[in-house]
Design a protein around this motif. Structure first.
Motif, PDB file in Angstrom:
ATOM      1  N   SER A  68      -8.327  30.618 -23.784  1.00 44.08           N
ATOM      2  CA  SER A  68      -7.601  29.415 -22.783  1.00 44.08           C
ATOM      3  C   SER A  68      -8.701  28.641 -22.022  1.00 44.08           C
ATOM      4  O   SER A  68      -8.669  27.387 -22.273  1.00 44.08           O
ATOM      5  CB  SER A  68      -6.730  30.160 -21.764  1.00 44.08           C
ATOM      6  N   LEU A  69      -9.642  29.256 -21.311  1.00 50.58           N
ATOM      7  CA  LEU A  69     -10.675  28.719 -21.051  1.00 50.58           C
ATOM      8  C   LEU A  69     -11.551  27.706 -21.881  1.00 50.58           C
ATOM      9  O   LEU A  69     -11.903  26.670 -21.740  1.00 50.58           O
ATOM     10  CB  LEU A  69     -11.777  29.722 -20.225  1.00 50.58           C
ATOM     11  N   PHE A  70     -11.803  28.493 -23.024  1.00 48.78           N
ATOM     12  CA  PHE A  70     -12.578  27.824 -24.190  1.00 48.78           C
ATOM     13  C   PHE A  70     -12.087  26.463 -24.438  1.00 48.78           C
ATOM     14  O   PHE A  70     -12.650  25.312 -24.428  1.00 48.78           O
ATOM     15  CB  PHE A  70     -12.805  28.456 -25.129  1.00 48.78           C
ATOM     16  N   TRP A  71     -10.767  26.451 -24.766  1.00 50.27           N
ATOM     17  CA  TRP A  71     -10.089  25.067 -25.202  1.00 50.27           C
ATOM     18  C   TRP A  71     -10.357  24.162 -24.052  1.00 50.27           C
ATOM     19  O   TRP A  71     -10.318  22.995 -24.157  1.00 50.27           O
ATOM     20  CB  TRP A  71      -8.800  25.394 -25.717  1.00 50.27           C
ATOM     21  N   GLU A  72     -10.034  24.711 -22.939  1.00 47.04           N
ATOM     22  CA  GLU A  72     -10.022  23.736 -21.699  1.00 47.04           C
ATOM     23  C   GLU A  72     -11.427  22.814 -21.435  1.00 47.04           C
ATOM     24  O   GLU A  72     -11.372  21.933 -21.283  1.00 47.04           O
ATOM     25  CB  GLU A  72      -9.925  24.435 -20.602  1.00 47.04           C
ATOM     26  N   ILE A  73     -12.498  23.586 -21.823  1.00 43.64           N
ATOM     27  CA  ILE A  73     -13.834  22.904 -21.366  1.00 43.64           C
ATOM     28  C   ILE A  73     -14.321  22.284 -22.639  1.00 43.64           C
ATOM     29  O   ILE A  73     -15.473  21.845 -22.384  1.00 43.64           O
ATOM     30  CB  ILE A  73     -14.540  24.106 -20.859  1.00 43.64           C
ATOM     31  N   LEU A  74     -13.558  21.953 -23.808  1.00 43.17           N
ATOM     32  CA  LEU A  74     -14.273  21.155 -24.917  1.00 43.17           C
ATOM     33  C   LEU A  74     -13.633  19.837 -24.453  1.00 43.17           C
ATOM     34  O   LEU A  74     -12.566  19.629 -24.185  1.00 43.17           O
ATOM     35  CB  LEU A  74     -13.543  21.890 -26.195  1.00 43.17           C
ATOM     36  N   THR A  75     -14.529  18.773 -25.150  1.00 42.02           N
ATOM     37  CA  THR A  75     -13.825  17.444 -24.976  1.00 42.02           C
ATOM     38  C   THR A  75     -13.809  16.843 -26.246  1.00 42.02           C
ATOM     39  O   THR A  75     -14.871  16.876 -27.166  1.00 42.02           O
ATOM     40  CB  THR A  75     -15.047  16.798 -24.115  1.00 42.02           C
ATOM     41  N   PRO A  76     -12.792  15.928 -26.601  1.00 38.07           N
ATOM     42  CA  PRO A  76     -12.763  15.175 -27.757  1.00 38.07           C
ATOM     43  C   PRO A  76     -13.992  14.237 -27.860  1.00 38.07           C
ATOM     44  O   PRO A  76     -14.532  13.886 -26.911  1.00 38.07           O
ATOM     45  CB  PRO A  76     -11.729  14.105 -27.582  1.00 38.07           C
ATOM     46  N   THR A  77     -14.628  13.961 -29.179  1.00 36.67           N
ATOM     47  CA  THR A  77     -15.823  13.313 -29.382  1.00 36.67           C
ATOM     48  C   THR A  77     -15.461  11.956 -29.382  1.00 36.67           C
ATOM     49  O   THR A  77     -14.364  11.532 -30.169  1.00 36.67           O
ATOM     50  CB  THR A  77     -16.816  14.120 -30.322  1.00 36.67           C
ATOM     51  N   PRO A  78     -16.232  10.601 -29.323  1.00 35.03           N
ATOM     52  CA  PRO A  78     -17.413  10.886 -28.495  1.00 35.03           C
ATOM     53  C   PRO A  78     -17.048  11.008 -27.107  1.00 35.03           C
ATOM     54  O   PRO A  78     -16.350  10.182 -26.697  1.00 35.03           O
ATOM     55  CB  PRO A  78     -18.344   9.620 -28.865  1.00 35.03           C
ATOM     56  N   ASP A  79     -17.843  11.953 -26.197  1.00 33.34           N
ATOM     57  CA  ASP A  79     -17.484  11.790 -24.813  1.00 33.34           C
ATOM     58  C   ASP A  79     -18.625  11.246 -24.185  1.00 33.34           C
ATOM     59  O   ASP A  79     -19.690  11.731 -24.090  1.00 33.34           O
ATOM     60  CB  ASP A  79     -17.245  13.210 -24.548  1.00 33.34           C
ATOM     61  N   THR A  80     -18.446   9.946 -23.570  1.00 35.65           N
ATOM     62  CA  THR A  80     -19.529   9.278 -23.113  1.00 35.65           C
ATOM     63  C   THR A  80     -19.155   9.275 -21.627  1.00 35.65           C
ATOM     64  O   THR A  80     -20.221   8.635 -20.784  1.00 35.65           O
ATOM     65  CB  THR A  80     -19.713   7.791 -23.653  1.00 35.65           C
ATOM     66  N   GLU A  81     -18.301   9.924 -21.233  1.00 33.26           N
ATOM     67  CA  GLU A  81     -17.784   9.765 -19.812  1.00 33.26           C
ATOM     68  C   GLU A  81     -18.188  10.967 -18.977  1.00 33.26           C
ATOM     69  O   GLU A  81     -18.455  10.843 -17.733  1.00 33.26           O
ATOM     70  CB  GLU A  81     -16.398   9.301 -19.667  1.00 33.26           C
ATOM     71  N   SER A  82     -17.806  12.382 -19.461  1.00 29.22           N
ATOM     72  CA  SER A  82     -17.979  13.244 -18.561  1.00 29.22           C
ATOM     73  C   SER A  82     -19.325  13.606 -18.272  1.00 29.22           C
ATOM     74  O   SER A  82     -20.427  13.725 -18.745  1.00 29.22           O
ATOM     75  CB  SER A  82     -17.234  14.638 -19.366  1.00 29.22           C
ATOM     76  N   LYS A  83     -19.649  14.043 -16.649  1.00 35.15           N
ATOM     77  CA  LYS A  83     -20.706  14.663 -16.258  1.00 35.15           C
ATOM     78  C   LYS A  83     -20.390  15.604 -15.144  1.00 35.15           C
ATOM     79  O   LYS A  83     -19.338  15.605 -14.503  1.00 35.15           O
ATOM     80  CB  LYS A  83     -21.639  13.262 -15.729  1.00 35.15           C
ATOM     81  N   PRO A  84     -21.475  16.404 -14.835  1.00 41.74           N
ATOM     82  CA  PRO A  84     -21.291  17.236 -13.870  1.00 41.74           C
ATOM     83  C   PRO A  84     -21.216  16.577 -12.293  1.00 41.74           C
ATOM     84  O   PRO A  84     -21.779  15.554 -12.273  1.00 41.74           O
ATOM     85  CB  PRO A  84     -22.642  18.023 -13.699  1.00 41.74           C
ATOM     86  N   SER A  85     -20.333  16.926 -11.751  1.00 40.01           N
ATOM     87  CA  SER A  85     -20.336  16.694 -10.264  1.00 40.01           C
ATOM     88  C   SER A  85     -21.484  16.730  -9.554  1.00 40.01           C
ATOM     89  O   SER A  85     -22.116  17.668  -9.887  1.00 40.01           O
ATOM     90  CB  SER A  85     -19.117  17.011  -9.483  1.00 40.01           C
ATOM     91  N   ASP A  86     -21.790  16.061  -8.368  1.00 39.08           N
ATOM     92  CA  ASP A  86     -22.783  16.300  -7.672  1.00 39.08           C
ATOM     93  C   ASP A  86     -22.928  17.715  -7.316  1.00 39.08           C
ATOM     94  O   ASP A  86     -23.951  18.438  -7.169  1.00 39.08           O
ATOM     95  CB  ASP A  86     -23.002  15.469  -6.237  1.00 39.08           C
TER      96      ASP A  86
END
Ligand code: MN
Length: 339
Positions: A100-118
């Protein structure tokens, strides 16, 4: 803790477990289609992995939860005491949570937007220096895991990020894990996660998965984990000396309630030894208060007195009053740890 904070904590515990809920369990909805993670993970692997493998964990978990007492527990509660459950429950509860966690943290490609929060980036830099060394550590953990298992980025009860790995479908919430906490990233390194596209090249798969991570979701996971009451539950359940005392207390006190004094007569010395171990143990950070220190001192004193009168062969009734008091004192400590 003030009442309003307690209510907030209880409420967030409910919210925190909402996505996994209770039996009967069901596959979580995928937020993208099977092709969405290509070219990093191919559509066929996604489909089989989700609709066959994960579905089997869900089905087998539901089948194994025939005992209504177990079925009433949340998934996290099943995981916390995985070492005391059957292998079927341990493996399938883990399989359901992990995927459940694994599916949640994958992103459709191309992902140009997601980045780690500060906040997440600061914490990564504090623990690993930079993103590259985190990636290297994760890949090492994943590559060196012999056979099937998972690599994890974990928030520990003292709010540090660590990298670890577990065999099979175990995870860091479980009492059987050496490094414990709430998983923020979980990478599946079972062959079923990559064999169709990558065959034996686990390293290539790991490089590809890293590119398919959704850092917005991971940042949210980190933020939620920081305030999840489960963190404190894990901290308490990792306190070995507290659990060891609890074990002897349970095995001596409960028979006394049924007028069987034999275990207590034989094991009062063990109660003293475990209480002393508890006093000498490293108290987990958030339980290190004057109240708890004082209660543990009183526990040692009470156990010592009980042992002393036991060797003098006092009547059952006298011993019963003592063990009841000691049992109350222990629960005072347990209670103080839950605030
Ligand atoms: Mn898998």
């Amino acid at each position: 803790m003030k009442k309003i904070q307690w209510i907030a904590a209880a409420f967030s515990l409910v919210l925190g477990t909402q996505s996994f809920a209770q039996a009967p369990y069901a596959l979580p909805k995928l937020n993208y289609d099977y092709k969405a993670i290509e070219p990093h993970i191919d559509a066929q692997t996604m489909e089989i992995h989700y609709s066959k493998h994960h579905q089997a964990y869900v089905d087998n978990l539901n089948k194994a939860l025939t005992d209504p007492k177990l079925a009433a527990l949340t998934l996290e509660q099943l995981l916390l005491n995985a070492g005391r459950r059957s292998d079927v429950i341990r493996n399938n509860a883990g399989g359901h949570y992990n995927h459940s966690l694994f599916w949640e943290i994958l992103t459709p490609t191309p992902d140009t937007e997601s980045k780690p929060s500060d906040a997440l980036m600061n914490s990564i830099e504090l623990s690993f220096k930079n993103m590259d060394s985190l990636k290297k550590l994760m890949n090492q953990a994943a590559s060196s895991r012999f056979g099937s298992g998972w690599a994890w980025l974990v928030l520990t009860p003292d709010k540090q990020l660590i990298v670890t790995s577990t065999p099979n479908q175990d995870n860091p919430i479980m009492d059987v894990s050496k490094d414990r906490g709430i998983p923020i990233i979980g990478i599946d390194v079972w062959e079923h996660a990559y064999y169709l596209k990558y065959q034996n090249k686990r390293g290539d798969y790991l490089g590809a998965v890293w590119k398919a991570l959704n850092w917005n979701v991971i940042s949210k996971k980190y933020y939620e984990a920081l305030q999840n009451p489960l963190l404190k539950v894990i901290e308490k359940s990792s306190w070995k000396e507290l659990n060891d005392f609890h074990m002897v207390m349970a095995q001596t006190f409960h028979p006394v309630e049924e007028n069987n004094f034999k275990p207590l007569r034989e094991r009062s010395g063990e109660l003293v030894a475990r209480a002393v171990d508890l006093k000498n143990s490293k108290v987990p950070a958030s339980f290190n208060t004057p109240e708890i220190t004082k209660a543990i001192d009183e526990l040692v004193k009470g156990a010592t007195e009980l042992d002393k009168i036991n060797t003098k062969k006092v009547k059952d009734g006298v011993l019963k009053v003592k063990i009841e008091k000691l049992h109350d004192k222990f629960h005072e400590i347990q209670g103080l740890c839950s605030h």
